[in-house]
Design a protein around this motif. Structure first.
Motif, short mmCIF file in Angstrom:
data_model
loop_
_atom_site.label_atom_id
_atom_site.label_comp_id
_atom_site.label_asym_id
_atom_site.label_seq_id
_atom_site.Cartn_x
_atom_site.Cartn_y
_atom_site.Cartn_z
N ILE A 1 53.71 19.08 124.13
CA ILE A 1 53.55 20.41 124.06
C ILE A 1 53.94 20.59 122.75
O ILE A 1 53.25 21.61 121.84
N MET A 2 54.75 19.95 121.82
CA MET A 2 55.17 20.21 120.40
C MET A 2 53.88 20.02 119.70
O MET A 2 53.68 20.55 118.65
N ASN A 3 53.36 18.89 120.01
CA ASN A 3 52.02 18.40 119.18
C ASN A 3 50.96 19.51 119.35
O ASN A 3 50.24 19.89 118.43
N ALA A 4 50.84 20.15 120.48
CA ALA A 4 49.82 21.09 121.08
C ALA A 4 50.31 22.35 120.06
O ALA A 4 49.29 23.18 119.57
N PHE A 5 51.51 22.84 119.83
CA PHE A 5 51.90 23.90 119.43
C PHE A 5 51.47 23.72 117.69
O PHE A 5 51.11 24.54 117.24
N LYS A 6 51.68 22.60 117.39
CA LYS A 6 51.41 22.07 115.83
C LYS A 6 49.86 22.37 115.55
O LYS A 6 49.57 23.00 114.52
N SER A 7 49.14 21.70 116.46
CA SER A 7 47.71 21.62 116.27
C SER A 7 46.97 23.23 116.55
O SER A 7 46.30 23.63 115.69
N HIS A 8 47.43 23.97 117.50
CA HIS A 8 46.74 25.29 117.75
C HIS A 8 47.43 26.50 117.40
O HIS A 8 46.94 27.55 117.46
N LEU A 9 48.76 26.60 117.26
CA LEU A 9 49.64 27.72 116.79
C LEU A 9 50.48 27.29 115.76
O LEU A 9 51.85 27.19 116.02
N PRO A 10 50.03 26.85 114.76
CA PRO A 10 51.10 26.44 113.57
C PRO A 10 51.79 27.50 113.07
O PRO A 10 53.00 27.14 112.62
N ASP A 11 51.32 28.81 113.03
CA ASP A 11 52.17 29.79 112.46
C ASP A 11 53.46 30.07 113.46
O ASP A 11 54.82 30.26 112.94
N MET A 12 53.37 29.75 114.72
CA MET A 12 54.55 29.91 115.56
C MET A 12 55.51 28.83 115.17
O MET A 12 56.57 29.07 115.47
N VAL A 13 54.91 27.63 115.22
CA VAL A 13 55.86 26.38 114.91
C VAL A 13 56.45 26.68 113.71
O VAL A 13 57.56 26.35 113.55
N ASN A 14 55.88 27.35 112.55
CA ASN A 14 56.67 27.53 111.24
C ASN A 14 57.72 28.45 111.51
O ASN A 14 58.65 28.39 110.87
N LEU A 15 57.59 29.41 112.33
CA LEU A 15 58.66 30.56 112.57
C LEU A 15 59.85 29.75 113.09
O LEU A 15 60.82 30.06 112.79
N PHE A 16 59.45 29.10 114.27
CA PHE A 16 60.73 28.55 114.90
C PHE A 16 61.19 27.55 114.16
O PHE A 16 62.53 27.20 114.15
N ASP A 17 60.57 26.66 112.99
CA ASP A 17 60.98 25.47 112.46
C ASP A 17 62.18 26.18 111.32
O ASP A 17 63.11 25.46 111.19
N GLU A 18 61.89 27.30 111.04
CA GLU A 18 62.97 28.20 110.12
C GLU A 18 64.19 27.95 110.39
O GLU A 18 65.37 27.90 109.85
N GLY A 19 64.57 27.97 111.85
CA GLY A 19 65.83 28.16 112.46
C GLY A 19 66.09 26.74 113.51
O GLY A 19 67.27 26.68 114.06
N LYS A 20 65.48 25.61 113.11
CA LYS A 20 65.41 24.60 113.84
C LYS A 20 66.95 23.95 114.17
O LYS A 20 67.36 23.69 115.16
N PRO A 21 67.76 24.16 113.17
CA PRO A 21 69.18 23.37 113.15
C PRO A 21 69.77 24.43 114.09
O PRO A 21 70.96 24.22 114.60
N LEU A 22 69.45 25.77 114.08
CA LEU A 22 70.24 26.83 114.90
C LEU A 22 70.20 26.64 116.28
O LEU A 22 71.04 27.19 117.26
N PHE A 23 69.15 26.14 116.78
CA PHE A 23 69.05 26.14 118.29
C PHE A 23 70.02 25.40 119.27
O PHE A 23 70.47 24.28 118.44
#
Lengths: 340, 340
Positions: free
Chosen positions: A198-220
Motif C-alpha cells: 500500500i505504501m508503494n501504491a500511494f507513492k506511485s498513484h498519490l505522491p502528493d499525499m505521501v509528501n504531505l504525510f512524510d513531512e510529519g513522519k517522525p511524529l507518528f
C-alpha cells in the motif's frame, strides 16, 4: 474506518450517533462492535486501529473498551477513504516495520462469521507472501444490485484471482448482465495488503499525499501526531482508495466470497435482511401494524406506535425525530433532512 | 363537565391527559381553559363548578387556578352525564336555594365568543323567568353531519323556540334531509335551566337517582360530600342527560345559535378547523411535508418530523406514542389502541 455519518439512515443515524454505533438490526451489537468481534479471531485486539472523526472518539472507546485510547485515530474532517487509509498506514508503520493490513468499513453486516474469518485469514496469508498485491474482497452477487460497485475478473476460479477491472455502480440492465456473466462480484470495500504494497501504491498513484504525510513522519506514534494531523489533514485530496489507488494499480487481486454480506446502506437493504411478518413488514420496537404491508417500522425503545393503512412505507422514530415516507423514495432522505 | 378521556384523539389525548386539557388547535389555551374564559363574562369565577374524574382534579386546578379546590367535584368513576349533572345540582343547591345553571362540555371549540356570550346570556334570562324550561343550545347546521345528534323544531323563528323532538345521529341521507328542511339543529350538549326545572325533571324521569342523592342531601357542601359520593356514585344508572331527561320532558326549548361551534370530536373535525397549507395539509409542530396532501400532521414540541408521500393520512406524535394512519379510518383508533 468508522468516520461516516450515515445520513441515509436518518433518523436512526445522525451526526451525533452515526450508523456504525447503532444496532439497527436488533442483534444486540452495534455494527462497529460486531465488526471488531468478527475480526478478533484473526487480529489481536492490540493490533486494531480505528480511524474516526474526532467527535466520535469517545463513542468508539465506549463500544470497544478493549482498545487503548491511542488505537483510535481522529480525523479532524472527512476526506474520504484514501487519506484515512494513508493516515492509518503511517501510524501502523510507526509501531512496526512491516505489517499485513486488513482495511474494513465498520458498518457492514456479515452473517457467516466463520466463513468470513476463513476468507480473511487466507487473504492475509496471500498478501503476506505476495508482497506487492492489493487485494479486495469480492462478494458473489445474488441479485442485480445497482447500489454497489463491481469487480470484474477474467475467469472464475476458486480462491484468489487477479482483478481485470473495477466497475462503478451499474444501471439495472448492466447489473443484470453482470449477474448473468458470472465474472462480476460486488465490491465490499474490504481490502487486504502488506504495508509495503500500500505504501508503494500511494507513492506511485498519490505522491502528493505521501509528501504531505512524510513531512510529519517522525511524529507518528508520538504525542505530536494528532497536532500534525490536525494541521495537515485538510490539505489531503478528497479521494477514495478505489479511485485513487485501486483503479490505477496493476497488482490487484480478489476472491469471490460468500459470507452473507451486506453494507446495509439503505432502509431497503435493512428491509431485505430483517425478519418479516406475514404481511411482509419488518418491524422493530413496540408497534401495532394494521392493514399495513411491505413496510419498515422502526420504533425507538420507550415509544409505542400504531401504523395503519400503509403499503411499502417507512416509519422510523429515533432520537426525537420521525420519518414517515415511501420506501421507494428513500434515496431522497438526505434532501429532506436538509430541508428540515 | 370535564371527565371524558377522549380516546378518539389518541395519542394526543390519553387517560393521563384527556382532550379537555390539551391545546389541540394550537390556540395557546387548553379546551377547558378556553371554555372557562368563554363563560367568564356571563358567570363569575366563584360560581363555576367543574365535575371531573378524581384523577384529573389537580389538572383542573392547574388549568383553572382561579377556582378553589371545593369547586372541583370528583366522580369516582364514569357514569355518563345524568349522574354528573345530578351531582353538580345537589352541590350547587347546598350553596344557594335557587340558581340558573349552564351545563357545558369542557372540550368544544367556539370561534365567535361574543355571539356565544349573547346567546348564553339570553338563554339564562329565559330559564330564570320560565322556571320549568329545560333549554338546549342548538347549532345551525352547515353540512349534513352524521356525527351529531339533532334537535327538531316545529317552525323556525328567531330566538328561543320549543323543541319538537331530539334525533339521534342520522345516516347521511337523513342528515341531508335535515339540512334541507331547515328545522333541525345540531345538539351542542350545552344546557341551560333553573335549579327548580332540572330538579323537578330528575324527580319525574330519574326518581331512583334522586333517591340515591337524597340519602346524603345534608352532606353536600360539607367535608363529608366526597365520601358520600365515593360510596353512592357507582350505584347511579349509567345514562345520558339526553336519554334520561331531555327526551322524556315536555318543557324543552332551544335556540338556533351560530357562534362557530365544533365539538372537535375527531381528527377529521380538527382538520376542518385547522389552518391548511397549499397542499391541503394541517400541520403543527416542527415538520417538513414532501409530496404530501390532505393530511394532518401533529408533532409534539421538542420533536421533528419528515412526512413524505402521504395522502389523506394522519401522523401524530405525542407523549412517546406515534399514530400513522389513513384519516378515513380514524374511527377505528380506539380498537388499535386496545391492540397496542
Amino acid at each position: 474506518m468508522a468516520g461516516g455519518i450515515g445520513s441515509r439512515f436518518w433518523p436512526l443515524s445522525k451526526d451525533n450517533c452515526p450508523k456504525q454505533f447503532l444496532d439497527i438490526l436488533g442483534t444486540g451489537k452495534s455494527f462497529i462492535r460486531a465488526t471488531f468481534e468478527r475480526f478478533l479471531p484473526v487480529v489481536p485486539a492490540k493490533n486494531f486501529v480505528v480511524v474516526t472523526n474526532a467527535a466520535y472518539k469517545a463513542l468508539v472507546l465506549e463500544h470497544l473498551p478493549e482498545l487503548r485510547e491511542n488505537q483510535v485515530l481522529c480525523e479532524p474532517m472527512r476526506r474520504n477513504t484514501a487519506p484515512c487509509i494513508a493516515y492509518a498506514t503511517y501510524h501502523i508503520l510507526s509501531q512496526c516495520h512491516e505489517a499485513s493490513i486488513a482495511v474494513t468499513p465498520a458498518d457492514h453486516l456479515v452473517t457467516n462469521e466463520r466463513e468470513f474469518q476463513r476468507v480473511i485469514g487466507e487473504g492475509l496469508d496471500f498478501v503476506e507472501h505476495k508482497r506487492e498485491a492489493l487485494m479486495t474482497i469480492g462478494i458473489k452477487p445474488s441479485r442485480p444490485e445497482t447500489g454497489y460497485g463491481y469487480i470484474e475478473v477474467d475467469e472464475v476460479r476458486d480462491g484468489i484471482v487477479p482483478v481485470k477491472s473495477f466497475k462503478e455502480k451499474p444501471d439495472l440492465e448492466t447489473a443484470k448482465k453482470f449477474l448473468a456473466a458470472g465474472r462480476y462480484f460486488w465490491n465490499s470495500g474490504i481490502f487486504l495488503w502488506s504495508s509495503d504494497a500500500i505504501m508503494n501504491a500511494f507513492k506511485s498513484h498519490l505522491p502528493d499525499m505521501v509528501n504531505l504525510f512524510d513531512e510529519g513522519k517522525p511524529l507518528f506514534g508520538t504525542d505530536k501526531e494528532q497536532d500534525f494531523i490536525n494541521r495537515q489533514f485538510e490539505r489531503c485530496e478528497n479521494i477514495s482508495i478505489d479511485y485513487g489507488v485501486m483503479e490505477r494499480s496493476h497488482s490487484r487481486y480478489t476472491v469471490a466470497a460468500d459470507f452473507g454480506w451486506s453494507d446495509i446502506g439503505t432502509w431497503g437493504s435493512l428491509y431485505t435482511h430483517a425478519a418479516h411478518d406475514g404481511a411482509g413488514n419488518a418491524a422493530t420496537g413496540h408497534a401495532v401494524l394494521v392493514d399495513t404491508t411491505g413496510s419498515v417500522v422502526n420504533i425507538e425503545k420507550g415509544y409505542e406506535a400504531i401504523v395503519q393503512g400503509m403499503d411499502h412505507c417507512l416509519v422510523a422514530l429515533r432520537d426525537h425525530s420521525l420519518l414517515v415516507c415511501r420506501l421507494d423514495d428513500e434515496q431522497q432522505i438526505k434532501h429532506w433532512v436538509e430541508k428540515l
